[in-house]
Structure formats: C-alpha cells, structure tokens
Design a protein around this motif. Structure first.
Motif, PDB file in Angstrom:
ATOM      1  N   GLY A  71      41.288  39.426  51.410  1.00  0.00           N
ATOM      2  CA  GLY A  71      40.942  40.286  50.235  1.00  0.00           C
ATOM      3  C   GLY A  71      40.173  39.550  49.085  1.00  0.00           C
ATOM      4  N   MET A  72      39.827  40.554  47.900  1.00  0.00           N
ATOM      5  CA  MET A  72      39.308  40.034  46.948  1.00  0.00           C
ATOM      6  C   MET A  72      40.375  39.282  45.627  1.00  0.00           C
ATOM      7  SD  MET A  72      35.918  39.791  45.724  1.00  0.00           S
ATOM      8  CE  MET A  72      35.078  41.168  46.343  1.00  0.00           C
ATOM      9  N   LEU A  73      40.104  38.146  45.332  1.00  0.00           N
ATOM     10  CA  LEU A  73      41.169  37.703  44.375  1.00  0.00           C
ATOM     11  C   LEU A  73      40.517  37.872  42.788  1.00  0.00           C
ATOM     12  CD1 LEU A  73      42.373  34.383  45.825  1.00  0.00           C
ATOM     13  CD2 LEU A  73      43.782  36.246  45.407  1.00  0.00           C
ATOM     14  N   HIS A  74      39.367  37.798  42.727  1.00  0.00           N
ATOM     15  CA  HIS A  74      38.728  37.849  41.503  1.00  0.00           C
ATOM     16  C   HIS A  74      37.226  38.470  41.436  1.00  0.00           C
ATOM     17  CE1 HIS A  74      37.612  36.576  37.398  1.00  0.00           C
ATOM     18  NE2 HIS A  74      38.532  36.795  37.203  1.00  0.00           N
ATOM     19  N   GLN A  75      36.633  39.201  40.449  1.00  0.00           N
ATOM     20  CA  GLN A  75      35.295  39.343  40.405  1.00  0.00           C
ATOM     21  C   GLN A  75      34.834  39.714  38.996  1.00  0.00           C
ATOM     22  OE1 GLN A  75      33.450  42.991  42.269  1.00  0.00           O
ATOM     23  NE2 GLN A  75      32.559  41.438  43.868  1.00  0.00           N
ATOM     24  N   GLN A  76      33.619  39.277  38.878  1.00  0.00           N
ATOM     25  CA  GLN A  76      33.034  39.474  37.399  1.00  0.00           C
ATOM     26  C   GLN A  76      31.664  39.679  37.592  1.00  0.00           C
ATOM     27  OE1 GLN A  76      32.952  36.129  34.694  1.00  0.00           O
ATOM     28  NE2 GLN A  76      34.378  35.140  36.219  1.00  0.00           N
ATOM     29  N   GLN A 105      36.861  30.631  34.953  1.00  0.00           N
ATOM     30  CA  GLN A 105      37.356  31.744  34.777  1.00  0.00           C
ATOM     31  C   GLN A 105      38.119  32.480  36.128  1.00  0.00           C
ATOM     32  OE1 GLN A 105      33.977  34.008  32.865  1.00  0.00           O
ATOM     33  NE2 GLN A 105      35.509  34.388  31.321  1.00  0.00           N
ATOM     34  N   THR A 106      37.086  32.293  37.109  1.00  0.00           N
ATOM     35  CA  THR A 106      37.455  32.658  38.520  1.00  0.00           C
ATOM     36  C   THR A 106      38.557  31.727  39.093  1.00  0.00           C
ATOM     37  OG1 THR A 106      35.390  33.536  38.991  1.00  0.00           O
ATOM     38  CG2 THR A 106      36.658  33.344  40.736  1.00  0.00           C
TER      39      THR A 106
END
Length: 217
Positions: A71-76, A105-106
């Motif tokens: 899954g996705m842990l972080h996104q910007q 940041q990620t």
C-alpha cells in the motif's frame, strides 16, 4: 501549491500489513502527470525544463521483502509556477525551499506509525543522494538504500567514497542476461556487491546542514 494526504483508514490498513510483513521496503519516486492538451484545465505547472503543463506527484509505496505491494505510505503533489531555476541558484537555498526536500519529508512521513515496529528500508534512485537526507534523524529500525550520484568525501584514508568501496570485501556476485537493443548487442554482466562502513564529510556547500558527520554502509 503542494498537497499531502493519505486517508486515515487506508493508512491503518497499510500499517497493519507492514507490521505483519516485518521487513518492508519504502520505495519512493516522482511521477509527472502531463495535461498540456487539456486546455480547459487550470492551475497546472511546468514539468521539468519543457513548456509542458501538468502536476508533479511524489509517492512512497510499501513492498514486502517478498515483493508483495502493501500500500501507499506517503504521497504529495505540487505544481511549478516557473521552470526549474539555475543549478547555482538552487545550491544557495536551504533544503526546505528546494523540491528535493520531498525526499526528506517522504522518508519521515513513511515512518509514522511504524517506528520501532518493523525493519523499514527506504529505497530511492540517485535523485535522493542528498546529504541532508543522510543526516536526517530516522527511527532506530530504519535504513537508507540510495543509488549513489556523487563521489562524496569521506573521513577514511582514501578520502572519497568510490575508491573506498572498491577496497571493500566482495559480499556476493550475480550474473544476469542483458537483452540486445539498438545500441548494444545481447551479453552477460557479472554484478558484485561490496559493503563497508564509512563516515561522510559535511559538504562545504551545505552550511544549513548539521555539522555532525553522517555514517553509513
């Protein structure tokens, strides 16, 4: 314009799967979404040095040591109001004002809710060869696996990273088949893995960086 958002319910499920996996690769990279032909679309920005218009998206995906996506842990995401500035001008800016700050940041965002629970390995390409990322505080169970871009200065006797690594012990070898392409015929390549501990020098061009040296493998 910059946005960072991962829905809480989705994040909880990702964290649960990561804890079950035990060892997780947090793989991050940037994607360009190009919408130049969508003339009615507003608030787009420049992509790289071209006149193309679109959105920049930086994502971090969790993957188990067996290659299973978790899954996705972080996104910007963000848009550029102007094309990238000159390299000399960018060097003078503190890391917080650069687009490359996204890597820091990620890495920090990916660790939220996972600190001390799993072995987390941050994986990124050579764009992430940033001293500030190496110096940034991480959780005790987090490591970095970054493709090198620079032959950095080190405190050890040979003075630079690449010649030091060449002196390291061979930890493993692998032979792979490379298919032909228009510029190269098919061939076999033998890869070697070497490892050693070194201490990186603080770059002179990074006065905003903590003056503590960074150690790594």
């Amino acid at each position: 314009m910059k946005k960072t958002q991962i829905l809480a319910s989705h994040r909880e499920g990702v964290v649960r799967r990561c804890v079950e996996a035990g060892v997780v690769l947090a793989i991050q990279d940037t994607t360009d979404l190009e919408y130049t032909t969508h003339e009615a679309t507003k608030d787009l920005g420049y992509i790289n040095q071209t006149p193309q218009q679109g959105i920049k998206v930086h994502s971090c995906i969790a993957v188990s040591s067996k290659g299973e996506p978790l899954g996705m842990l972080h996104q910007q995401s963000w848009t550029r109001k102007q094309r990238s500035g000159k390299k000399k001008e960018r060097k003078k800016k503190p890391i917080q004002e650069k687009e490359s700050y996204r890597w820091l940041q990620t890495a920090k965002g990916a660790e939220e809710g996972l600190a001390e629970k799993i072995q987390l390995i941050h994986v990124a390409d050579r764009e992430a060869d940033i001293f500030e990322l190496f110096a940034q505080k991480r959780s005790a169970n987090s490591e970095l696996l970054i493709r090198g871009e620079y032959n950095r200065r080190v405190k050890e006797e040979m003075g630079y990273l690449l010649p030091m690594i060449e002196q390291g012990s061979i930890l493993g070898t692998m032979t792979i088949n490379l298919e032909r392409n228009p510029k190269r015929r098919a061939r076999q390549a033998t890869l070697q893995i070497r490892g050693m501990r070194v201490t990186l020098e603080v770059p002179h061009a990074s006065p905003q960086t903590s003056q503590s040296p960074s150690s790594g493998n």
